[in-house]
Design an enzyme around this catalytic site. Structure first.
Site, mmCIF file in Angstrom:
data_model
loop_
_atom_site.group_PDB
_atom_site.id
_atom_site.type_symbol
_atom_site.label_atom_id
_atom_site.label_comp_id
_atom_site.label_asym_id
_atom_site.label_seq_id
_atom_site.Cartn_x
_atom_site.Cartn_y
_atom_site.Cartn_z
ATOM 1 N N ASP A 8 0.819 -1.211 0.000
ATOM 2 C CA ASP A 8 0.000 0.000 0.000
ATOM 3 C C ASP A 8 0.858 1.269 0.000
ATOM 4 O O ASP A 8 2.021 1.250 0.411
ATOM 5 C CB ASP A 8 -0.869 0.045 1.270
ATOM 6 C CG ASP A 8 -1.978 -0.991 1.280
ATOM 7 O OD1 ASP A 8 -1.999 -1.879 0.407
ATOM 8 O OD2 ASP A 8 -2.823 -0.912 2.191
ATOM 9 N N HIS A 165 3.874 -2.184 3.056
ATOM 10 C CA HIS A 165 3.925 -0.855 2.453
ATOM 11 C C HIS A 165 5.232 -0.714 1.672
ATOM 12 O O HIS A 165 6.310 -0.851 2.257
ATOM 13 C CB HIS A 165 3.823 0.226 3.543
ATOM 14 C CG HIS A 165 2.503 0.221 4.259
ATOM 15 N ND1 HIS A 165 2.226 -0.662 5.282
ATOM 16 C CD2 HIS A 165 1.374 0.952 4.059
ATOM 17 C CE1 HIS A 165 0.975 -0.458 5.695
ATOM 18 N NE2 HIS A 165 0.437 0.509 4.977
#
Ligand code: ZN
Length: 205
Positions: A8, A165
Site C-alpha cells: 500500500d 507498504h
C-alpha cells in the site's frame, strides 16, 4: 497454499527494488496505489503482471472520509491516474486504514457502513488483510516484518492476504526472504483478482 502479498501507499523509492525481487522469484503481488511516486513505476507494476489497485489519491483521512462524495471524488482521481498510465480501469480498492478503521468516525459517522456497500454497488471489490507485517506500527526492522509475515502465512487456508507498504525500505527488504521461505514451504505468491478472497474486516463505523 496461496499468499497474496499486498503493498500500500506507493509507488515510492523502494518500489523498483521490490519489482526486481518479485521478478527474480516469479511471484505476483498487488499494489494499492495512491497519487504519489513516478508514473513509470505504476507502468512497470502493470506491465510485469501485478495487480494495480486503488487506495485513494490523497490518503488523507480528513479529506477522503469527509463525506461519501468526497471519498468517490478522491478515488476517481487515482483511478484516472491508473487509467492514463496503463489504459486499464482499476476495479479493486483498499480503504485507507481498512474497512474496519474507526478514524473515519471523526469526520463522518457511519461512513464505512455506507462506503463498503456503495463501492460494491459501483462495481468495485474491496480488500482488507488477514496478515499484518506490522510495518505501519511499531515494527521498524526487516527481521520483525519477516517473522510477522511468515508466522501469519500458514494460518489461513482460504489464503493469506498480507499487508505491507512499499514506501518503507525495511519492509521491502524483508520480501526476498519471505519469498524464499514461502517457495521452500509450498506457498505460491499470487496477485489478487476481483473474485479473490478479500479478508474483509468487521465494520466499526
Ligand atoms: Zn494506506
Amino acid at each position: 497454499k496461496i499468499v497474496y502479498l499486498t503493498f500500500d501507499d506507493g509507488p515510492g523509492a523502494y518500489t523498483a527494488k521490490l519489482l526486481d525481487v518479485l521478478k527474480k522469484y516469479d511471484a505476483k503481488a498487488t499494489f494499492f496505489v495512491t497519487c504519489v511516486g513516478d508514473d513509470s513505476l505504476i507502468k512497470r507494476e502493470y506491465d510485469e503482471g501485478h495487480t494495480v489497485a486503488l487506495h485513494t489519491c490523497t490518503h488523507n483521512y480528513a479529506k477522503v472520509y469527509a463525506s461519501d462524495a468526497a471519498f468517490f471524488s478522491d478515488l476517481d482521481t487515482v483511478k484516472a491516474r491508473v487509467k492514463r498510465i496503463t489504459g486499464y480501469d482499476a476495479n479493486m480498492i483498499r480503504f485507507p486504514g481498512g474497512s474496519s478503521n474507526a478514524i473515519s468516525a471523526r469526520y463522518s459517522s457511519g461512513i464505512m457502513s455506507r462506503l463498503t456497500k456503495e463501492v460494491q454497488n459501483r462495481g468495485y471489490a474491496y480488500f482488507d488483510w488477514n496478515v499484518s507485517s506490522g510495518d505501519a506500527g511499531g515494527t521498524t526492522s526487516s527481521d520483525a516484518v519477516y517473522r510477522n509475515v511468515v508466522a501469519g502465512m500458514g494460518k489461513f487456508a482460504s489464503g493469506a492476504v498480507v499487508l505491507q507498504h512499499d514506501i518503507k525500505g525495511f519492509s521491502v527488504d524483508a520480501v526476498e526472504r519471505i519469498l524464499q521461505y514461502g517457495q521452500e514451504h509450498g506457498f505460491v505468491f499470487e496477485k489478487l483478482t476481483p473474485t479473490s478472497y478479500a479478508a474483509h474486516h468487521g465494520i466499526n463505523n
